[in-house]
Design a protein around this motif. Structure first.
Motif, mmCIF file in Angstrom:
data_model
loop_
_atom_site.group_PDB
_atom_site.id
_atom_site.type_symbol
_atom_site.label_atom_id
_atom_site.label_comp_id
_atom_site.label_asym_id
_atom_site.label_seq_id
_atom_site.Cartn_x
_atom_site.Cartn_y
_atom_site.Cartn_z
ATOM 1 N N VAL A 112 17.182 -59.591 28.046
ATOM 2 C CA VAL A 112 18.005 -59.699 26.840
ATOM 3 C C VAL A 112 19.462 -59.926 27.253
ATOM 4 C CG1 VAL A 112 18.733 -58.596 24.699
ATOM 5 C CG2 VAL A 112 16.437 -58.151 25.615
ATOM 6 N N THR A 113 20.014 -61.055 26.835
ATOM 7 C CA THR A 113 21.414 -61.381 27.099
ATOM 8 C C THR A 113 22.235 -61.070 25.848
ATOM 9 O OG1 THR A 113 20.800 -63.133 28.650
ATOM 10 C CG2 THR A 113 23.014 -63.219 27.717
ATOM 11 N N LEU A 114 23.317 -60.308 26.018
ATOM 12 C CA LEU A 114 24.155 -59.923 24.883
ATOM 13 C C LEU A 114 25.456 -60.733 24.824
ATOM 14 C CD1 LEU A 114 23.703 -56.050 25.010
ATOM 15 C CD2 LEU A 114 22.490 -57.710 23.594
ATOM 16 N N ASP A 115 26.136 -60.892 25.952
ATOM 17 C CA ASP A 115 27.358 -61.707 26.086
ATOM 18 C C ASP A 115 28.270 -61.603 24.866
ATOM 19 O OD1 ASP A 115 26.245 -62.415 28.450
ATOM 20 O OD2 ASP A 115 25.997 -64.528 27.996
ATOM 21 N N PRO A 116 28.807 -60.408 24.579
ATOM 22 C CA PRO A 116 29.576 -60.230 23.338
ATOM 23 C C PRO A 116 31.021 -60.714 23.439
ATOM 24 C CG PRO A 116 29.535 -58.195 24.564
ATOM 25 C CD PRO A 116 28.662 -59.163 25.327
ATOM 26 N N MET A 117 31.581 -61.045 22.284
ATOM 27 C CA MET A 117 33.023 -61.120 22.097
ATOM 28 C C MET A 117 33.469 -59.747 21.595
ATOM 29 S SD MET A 117 34.198 -64.090 22.972
ATOM 30 C CE MET A 117 35.859 -63.891 22.288
ATOM 31 N N VAL A 118 34.615 -59.297 22.084
ATOM 32 C CA VAL A 118 35.132 -57.971 21.736
ATOM 33 C C VAL A 118 36.556 -58.140 21.203
ATOM 34 C CG1 VAL A 118 35.600 -55.637 22.573
ATOM 35 C CG2 VAL A 118 33.731 -56.976 23.588
ATOM 36 N N TYR A 119 36.833 -57.535 20.037
ATOM 37 C CA TYR A 119 38.128 -57.692 19.374
ATOM 38 C C TYR A 119 38.786 -56.329 19.192
ATOM 39 C CZ TYR A 119 35.949 -62.155 18.219
ATOM 40 O OH TYR A 119 35.311 -63.372 18.295
#
Length: 210
Positions: A195-202
């Motif tokens: 499972v790849t999540l690769d999030p953007m975080v703000y």
């Protein structure tokens, strides 16, 4: 979230009149709301019963960063937060499980402009470690869910805007490479998926310089 961040940054630039004076030896602590927005995809292993991508919802928590200025332009920063909580769901099946994670990250930053500028944008890059815990199965028939911890790259961009000599507004974004291996049983049959999540975080918050 992104529109709010941009609006606050623009307003702060217009009203701010204090120099930041980031310089070698300073310690900077920031705090505020932080939002993780995963971009999830799934690679199922041969023989799996399930052949769908997991959907992973966004989650907001309290974000904290601590920065030590090595020089007037180079800092090293540690990113921390209260535990993020996510729901994992599958098409057709619906909500499948819940999981919590912590994503401590360490990275170097380069601060642009002079140390006495009223606003100082910066870029950073380093390493992210994500640990998963408190896995809880929701879908009937799913048991023994475990997610492995992850190591990956992280990049960062942000800006500090002076409000007073030591207090300022900060807004930041991160992109992290997070990949975990999920193992679980469905109806007693072993299942495995990458499972790849690769999030953007703000993040938007206040910072204080010591």
């Amino acid at each position: 979230m992104k529109k709010t961040t941009l609006a606050l940054v623009a307003a702060a630039v217009l009203v701010s009149g204090s120099a930041l004076a980031h310089q070698a030896g300073d310690v900077i602590v920031r705090g505020g709301p932080i939002l993780v927005v995963p971009d999830a995809s799934t690679k199922n292993h041969a023989g799996n019963t399930l052949q769908y991508d997991f959907n992973v919802n966004s989650n907001a928590q309290l974000g904290l960063t601590g920065t030590y200025m090595i020089t007037d332009n180079i800092g090293v920063e540690l990113l921390a937060a209260t535990p993020f909580s996510h729901e994992l769901s599958l098409p057709v099946y619906g909500k499948t499980a819940k999981v919590k994670h912590l994503p401590p990250s360490l990275y170097l930053q380069y601060y642009f402009l002079d140390k006495d500028a009223k606003a100082r944008p910066y870029l950073g890059a380093g390493i992210n470690y994500t640990t998963f815990f408190s896995e809880k199965e929701i879908l009937a028939g799913v048991t023994d869910l475990k997610l492995k911890d992850s190591w990956g790259a992280i990049v960062n961009a942000g800006v500090d805007i002076g409000l007073t000599d030591n207090l300022y507004l900060n807004t930041s974004v991160w992109y992290a490479k997070i990949k975990t291996k999920a193992t679980f049983k469905l109806g007693g049959e072993e299942q495995r998926a990458d499972v790849t999540l690769d999030p953007m975080v703000y993040f938007i918050g206040l910072g204080y310089k010591f």
